[in-house]
Scaffold this motif. Sequence first.
Motif, PDB file in Angstrom:
ATOM      1  N   TYR A  35     -46.352 -80.234  17.052  1.00  8.93           N
ATOM      2  CA  TYR A  35     -46.045 -81.946  16.211  1.00  8.93           C
ATOM      3  C   TYR A  35     -45.582 -82.617  17.403  1.00  8.93           C
ATOM      4  O   TYR A  35     -45.080 -82.450  18.168  1.00  8.93           O
ATOM      5  N   GLU A  44     -44.619 -84.466  12.716  1.00  7.50           N
ATOM      6  CA  GLU A  44     -46.171 -84.580  12.440  1.00  7.50           C
ATOM      7  C   GLU A  44     -47.146 -83.834  12.654  1.00  7.50           C
ATOM      8  O   GLU A  44     -47.347 -83.659  14.644  1.00  7.50           O
ATOM      9  N   PHE A  45     -47.577 -82.968  12.162  1.00 11.47           N
ATOM     10  CA  PHE A  45     -48.237 -82.075  11.954  1.00 11.47           C
ATOM     11  C   PHE A  45     -49.713 -81.892  12.879  1.00 11.47           C
ATOM     12  O   PHE A  45     -50.208 -83.319  12.669  1.00 11.47           O
TER      13      PHE A  45
ATOM     14  N   LYS B 101     -49.656 -76.002   8.017  1.00  9.59           N
ATOM     15  CA  LYS B 101     -48.638 -76.748   8.287  1.00  9.59           C
ATOM     16  C   LYS B 101     -47.827 -77.139   7.211  1.00  9.59           C
ATOM     17  O   LYS B 101     -48.304 -77.308   5.893  1.00  9.59           O
TER      18      LYS B 101
END
Lengths: 115, 114
Positions: A35, A44-45, B101
């Motif tokens: 991330y 944020e991935f 995710k």
Amino acid sequence: DTGVSQNPRHKITKRGQNVTFRCDPISEHNRLYWYRQTLGQGPEFLTYFQNEAQLEKSRLLSDRFSAERPKGSFSTLEIQRTEQGDSAMYLCASSLAVDNTGELFFGEGSRLTVL
Amino acid sequence: AQSVAQPEDQVNVAEGNPLTVKCTYSVSGNPYLFWYVQYPNRGLQFLLKYITGDNLVKGSYGFEAEFNKSQTSFHLKKPSALVSDSALYFCAVRDSTNAGKSTFGDGTTLTVKP
């Protein structure tokens, strides 16, 4: 259990240089995540691996970014031709994937400053 | 697509008072919901999660969270705040059909004053 380890903790580089970060996950964890976090934002991935296979990569990740996990243990994240906009904290996390419900275990991050 | 909103950048409470940190989410499938806490110069630490079952889940350090499907919310709560609870709190969602995710909110800074 020594936790997730990231190195280096801080990196200052000049624009245009390449940098590489390393992540050592918790030993029995088969999933590893990268991330990126900037000030005032949530993580944020970027990408994730199951064992050595890279299963998902964010569309936001430019071609200058590449990640590997060659033996299903540690992982590296390389940024080529760094730009000032790459300055951020890069976070690694791991999890034990018996199913999809596992929480993430984070390292303390690698802070990148691009001058 | 999945998303998380934490509508409050900052929450201030007095020690001993109850606290609530708000989180709403959007996901296509069934949600897996998580709360993490980040102390200064430390990595994110897992607090609690909702996967299925009882809508009220309990976690570390006396925190709990309530899953509300109709309001798509997962608010973090604690009956009596401590000064040591002061930290940055992140809500995260994962779609049950996507292992990879987790999407995080932008965080809420909790300050507990003596």
